[in-house]
Design a protein around this motif. Structure first.
Motif, PDB file in Angstrom:
ATOM      1  N   CYS A 178     -31.687  15.951 120.476  1.00 46.01           N
ATOM      2  CA  CYS A 178     -32.482  16.839 121.335  1.00 46.01           C
ATOM      3  C   CYS A 178     -33.980  16.529 121.285  1.00 46.01           C
ATOM      4  O   CYS A 178     -34.597  16.590 120.221  1.00 46.01           O
ATOM      5  N   PRO A 179     -34.592  16.220 122.426  1.00 44.82           N
ATOM      6  CA  PRO A 179     -36.029  15.920 122.422  1.00 44.82           C
ATOM      7  C   PRO A 179     -36.880  17.149 122.087  1.00 44.82           C
ATOM      8  O   PRO A 179     -37.874  17.029 121.379  1.00 44.82           O
ATOM      9  N   SER A 180     -36.464  18.311 122.563  1.00 43.50           N
ATOM     10  CA  SER A 180     -37.288  19.501 122.337  1.00 43.50           C
ATOM     11  C   SER A 180     -37.289  19.902 120.864  1.00 43.50           C
ATOM     12  O   SER A 180     -38.268  20.450 120.363  1.00 43.50           O
ATOM     13  N   PHE A 222     -37.234  24.608 117.674  1.00 45.76           N
ATOM     14  CA  PHE A 222     -36.177  24.833 118.652  1.00 45.76           C
ATOM     15  C   PHE A 222     -34.941  24.061 118.224  1.00 45.76           C
ATOM     16  O   PHE A 222     -35.053  22.964 117.687  1.00 45.76           O
ATOM     17  N   PRO A 261     -30.752  23.381 119.564  1.00 48.30           N
ATOM     18  CA  PRO A 261     -29.542  23.689 120.348  1.00 48.30           C
ATOM     19  C   PRO A 261     -28.395  24.195 119.470  1.00 48.30           C
ATOM     20  O   PRO A 261     -27.555  24.957 119.940  1.00 48.30           O
ATOM     21  N   CYS A 272     -36.431  24.114 126.101  1.00 51.89           N
ATOM     22  CA  CYS A 272     -35.391  23.112 126.369  1.00 51.89           C
ATOM     23  C   CYS A 272     -35.814  22.214 127.533  1.00 51.89           C
ATOM     24  O   CYS A 272     -36.373  22.670 128.512  1.00 51.89           O
ATOM     25  N   SER A 273     -35.519  20.920 127.403  1.00 55.05           N
ATOM     26  CA  SER A 273     -35.872  19.943 128.449  1.00 55.05           C
ATOM     27  C   SER A 273     -34.782  19.780 129.499  1.00 55.05           C
ATOM     28  O   SER A 273     -34.947  19.000 130.430  1.00 55.05           O
ATOM     29  N   GLN A 274     -33.661  20.425 129.316  1.00 54.56           N
ATOM     30  CA  GLN A 274     -32.536  20.312 130.248  1.00 54.56           C
ATOM     31  C   GLN A 274     -32.134  18.855 130.505  1.00 54.56           C
ATOM     32  O   GLN A 274     -31.832  18.465 131.642  1.00 54.56           O
ATOM     33  N   CYS A 275     -32.188  18.069 129.441  1.00 54.70           N
ATOM     34  CA  CYS A 275     -31.804  16.657 129.565  1.00 54.70           C
ATOM     35  C   CYS A 275     -30.306  16.480 129.357  1.00 54.70           C
ATOM     36  O   CYS A 275     -29.718  15.501 129.771  1.00 54.70           O
ATOM     37  N   PHE A 276     -29.689  17.413 128.682  1.00 62.09           N
ATOM     38  CA  PHE A 276     -28.256  17.419 128.387  1.00 62.09           C
ATOM     39  C   PHE A 276     -27.818  16.305 127.442  1.00 62.09           C
ATOM     40  O   PHE A 276     -26.668  15.885 127.445  1.00 62.09           O
ATOM     41  N   SER A 277     -28.757  15.870 126.587  1.00 63.05           N
ATOM     42  CA  SER A 277     -28.385  14.946 125.507  1.00 63.05           C
ATOM     43  C   SER A 277     -27.436  15.645 124.553  1.00 63.05           C
ATOM     44  O   SER A 277     -26.642  14.999 123.857  1.00 63.05           O
ATOM     45  N   CYS A 278     -27.505  16.980 124.487  1.00 60.04           N
ATOM     46  CA  CYS A 278     -26.660  17.737 123.565  1.00 60.04           C
ATOM     47  C   CYS A 278     -25.193  17.742 123.987  1.00 60.04           C
ATOM     48  O   CYS A 278     -24.331  18.218 123.241  1.00 60.04           O
ATOM     49  N   GLY A 325     -27.264  22.943 126.324  1.00 64.98           N
ATOM     50  CA  GLY A 325     -28.237  22.962 127.432  1.00 64.98           C
ATOM     51  C   GLY A 325     -27.733  23.818 128.583  1.00 64.98           C
ATOM     52  O   GLY A 325     -28.512  24.510 129.255  1.00 64.98           O
TER      53      GLY A 325
HETATM   54  S1  SF4 Z   1     -30.562  20.029 127.168  1.00 66.57           S
HETATM   55 FE1  SF4 Z   1     -29.833  20.022 125.039  1.00 66.57          FE
HETATM   56  S2  SF4 Z   1     -30.640  18.135 124.136  1.00 66.57           S
HETATM   57 FE2  SF4 Z   1     -31.793  18.495 126.025  1.00 66.57          FE
HETATM   58  S3  SF4 Z   1     -33.614  19.658 125.379  1.00 66.57           S
HETATM   59 FE3  SF4 Z   1     -32.065  21.187 125.958  1.00 66.57          FE
HETATM   60  S4  SF4 Z   1     -30.979  21.690 124.079  1.00 66.57           S
HETATM   61 FE4  SF4 Z   1     -32.117  19.784 123.690  1.00 66.57          FE
END
Ligand code: SF4
Ligand code: SF4
Lengths: 396, 238
Positions: free
Chosen positions: B55-57, B63, B65, B91-97, B107
């Motif tokens: 997770c970047p955030s 923070f 996830p 949250c960056s909403q990148c969905f790496s999680c 996310g």
């Molecule tokens: S979408 Fe998931 S990985 Fe991306 S910033 Fe939000 S919690 Fe972290």
């Protein structure tokens, strides 16, 4: 009140592993089933296709021509050479296309930034665009990684939730449209990947001296991961093959770095209203790592937000003496340059911030001369000879 | 409620957001759970932290996830309320999680929590929208999210001198684009009037426009007027 023990006990009984999302049913077959049941209309692939392998083995079919360009607002608005390069390549390869005005943004940038929307609105926006495409007979090709990822999510939701289908059908009927969905969702980088031999056949510039790193876009391959192209010949099938597969086919010196899985730091809301995060992440986790480990001349990526973030975040970092200074562009612009496209008239590199000129020199391009040519072309507009430049002008 | 029982949550006097009755927190969480996507996004949690590693955030904020998934799985409505007032906008909403071995989508849970925060006009949602409303106006009223004329040096001083060059030459450089739909300066491309009408109908009929009212009444009033006028011109009655 703390964590209620009853809640934990209840969970034990109610958490159902359900179907693993990695073993999802083929979404295309599910769409066709829904069509048979009279619930939706599926726009079919037509004409010549190329097939490509996806992460868990399903084959993806990519229509070669007669495509409806679902444009990206961030590309068209802030990186216009991204979009024009896609069009230019398609024209050079001789495939016809439609560039619609009857298209809205997917609105997902806003949704992921502010959540001021909901599932039904997001699905309706997607389906409205798809219905508009189907009306023309051209098949959608999606320029933005986020639109593509979001539409994959919308497809999952429509397949699994009958009440959402009913709601979207109801909204569409008020627009005089049906619930239309294309048989495949195709991102432009998949089309470029599928066309890499045809592109390479028209290559006129040697790019073997150009050191390239690739940033794979999160929304392309992390959202609904099963529907992203993975090829055993690229990274042993362990990473998405788009972008890298094309750069390698063009003969570029593609180099690896350890933080390839990290996102770029775009953040949707952060890039607009919390840029300290975006700048820090893009610099410290991506650009500096690449510089140290791979020393690239250019970072190639395949999404709007990634190009913007990685390109625009370097200026402030430079002022702090950070180890930055790498050109950033889409692989579409890179491939167009390799095919002889003009760096300014077609690839519009003057809209970019990080210095791309050393990379152009490695491709044998005299950027000073190219800039003078662009200024000369602008005179046609200044003098009133023409109101707009067109596709013939940019190849002069 | 004893001090011990609440000690691992922020005390109201330092929390920076309004305390509400427990029943209200339960109600907000029930809205999260009622979202049709919720059961697809949460299958429990191994508490392994793989999502945090991706997770970047989590690298730049306090923070996690994992905490989001855990709180939701444990139905810890106190912590969930705190997260809705503080964490979710980071949250960056990148969905790496989505790397989660349990098949969770932290996310995605955050997307739902944000929607509930907006729908209920939570303080965190209002704060997150500060400085952002012009973007909502742009996307909802024009159909494209960002436009060339947003590239101005005072808006993006950290993007380098090229931004000022673009802004100074905007009209000319847009007319130099060979794509016929891209000569616009106040939208990403030229969106047809008929298309906008259809988009407005979507915002009205799905309740997306109503959501704005909770967080920014001024913006809502402007959007409603623009859209109603356009639909009236087309002879469409709502
Ligand atoms: S979408 Fe998931 S990985 Fe991306 S910033 Fe939000 S919690 Fe972290
Ligand atoms: S990766 Fe999944 S199981 Fe592991 S902590 Fe995160 S949400 Fe829980």
């Amino acid at each position: 009140m703390t964590i209620p023990v009853e809640a934990l006990m209840r969970k034990k009984e109610t958490f159902d592993r359900g179907e693993d999302r990695r073993a999802l049913l083929d979404p295309r077959a599910e769409l066709l089933k829904l069509e048979e049941q009279g619930e939706i209309v599926v726009q079919k692939i037509q004409g010549d296709v190329v097939t490509a392998p996806t992460k868990f083995g399903l084959e993806k079919r990519i229509q070669k021509g007669h495509l409806w360009h679902h444009k990206s607002c961030g590309q068209c608005g802030h990186i216009p050479g991204y979009s024009t390069s896609i069009f230019w390549i398609m024209r050079k390869l001789g495939y016809d296309y439609h560039d619609p005005k009857d298209q809205t943004s997917c609105t997902a940038w806003n949704y992921y930034a502010s959540a001021t929307s909901n599932s039904a609105a997001q699905a309706a926006v997607a389906v409205r665009n798809f219905a508009a495409a189907a009306e023309t007979g051209y098949f959608p090709l999606i320029h933005c990684g986020t639109s593509y990822g979001h539409y994959k999510e919308v497809r999952e939701e429509l397949i699994h939730h009958p009440q959402l289908r009913a709601e979207v059908r109801d909204v569409m009927s008020k627009l005089g449209k049906e619930l239309v969905f294309p048989e495949e969702l195709v991102h432009y980088s998949e089309w470029l990947y599928a066309m890499r031999d045809e592109i390479a056949a028209l290559q006129i510039r040697d790019v073997s001296a150009v050191k390239v790193t690739v940033h794979p876009a999160c929304h392309y391959y992390k959202l609904v991961e099963g529907d992203a192209i993975f090829d055993p010949d690229v990274y042993g099938g362990q990473r998405t093959a788009v972008v890298t597969g094309l750069a390698q086919r063009l003969g570029a010196d593609v180099r690896d770095y350890s933080t390839w899985f990290d996102c770029c730091g775009f953040g949707f809301r952060h890039i607009l209203v919390q840029r300290d995060f975006t700048r820090s992440f893009a610099t410290q986790r991506k650009i500096e790592v690449m510089k140290e480990e791979a020393d690239p001349d250019v970072v190639l990526t395949h999404d709007t937000g990634c190009v913007t973030t990685l390109d625009k975040s370097q200026f402030a970092a430079k002022a702090h003496d950070r180890n930055v200074g790498v050109a950033v562009m889409s692989e579409a612009q890179f491939a167009a340059l390799a095919m002889g496209a003009h760096p300014y008239k077609v690839c519009q590199l003057h809209w970019h911030s990080a210095d791309y000129r050393p990379m152009l020199e490695k491709m044998g391009i005299d950027w000073e001369l190219a800039w003078a040519e662009f200024q000369e072309a602008l005179k046609k507009l200044d003098s009133g000879e023409k109101r707009f430049l067109d596709w013939d002008d940019v190849d002069e | 409620m004893t001090e011990t029982a609440t000690s691992h949550y922020k005390r109201p006097d330092v929390a920076g957001y309004a305390e509400v009755p427990y029943a209200e927190k339960e109600r907000l969480f029930s809205e999260v759970k009622e979202d049709m996507r919720f059961s697809d996004y949460l299958y429990g949690c191994y508490e392994c932290g793989i999502c945090v590693a991706a997770c970047p955030s989590a690298r730049f904020y306090d923070f996690s996830p994992r905490r989001i998934a855990q709180a939701a799985a444990r139905e810890d409505v106190e912590l969930i309320y705190q997260q809705m007032q503080e964490d979710i906008w980071e949250c960056s909403q990148c969905f790496s999680c989505l790397r989660c071995p349990r098949g969770n989508n932290p996310g995605g849970i955050i997307t739902i929590m944000r929607e509930v925060a907006i729908n209920n006009g939570l303080a965190s949602a209002k704060q997150a929208m500060e400085g952002y409303s012009r973007i909502i106006y742009k996307i909802m009223s024009t159909g494209t999210q960002v436009s060339p004329d947003m590239l101005q040096a005072d808006a993006f001083p950290d993007w380098g001198p090229e931004t000022a060059d673009v802004s100074a030459n905007l009209d000319l450089w847009r007319r130099a684009l060979p794509s016929e739909t891209m000569h616009t300066t106040n939208t990403g491309w030229d969106v047809a009037d008929k298309t906008l009408v259809e988009l407005y109908l979507i915002w009205f009929h799905t309740g997306a426009l109503d959501m704005i009212e909770e967080i920014d009444q001024g913006l809502h009033a402007i959007l409603q007027e623009v859209m109603e006028e356009c639909l009236e011109d087309e002879g469409i009655e709502l």
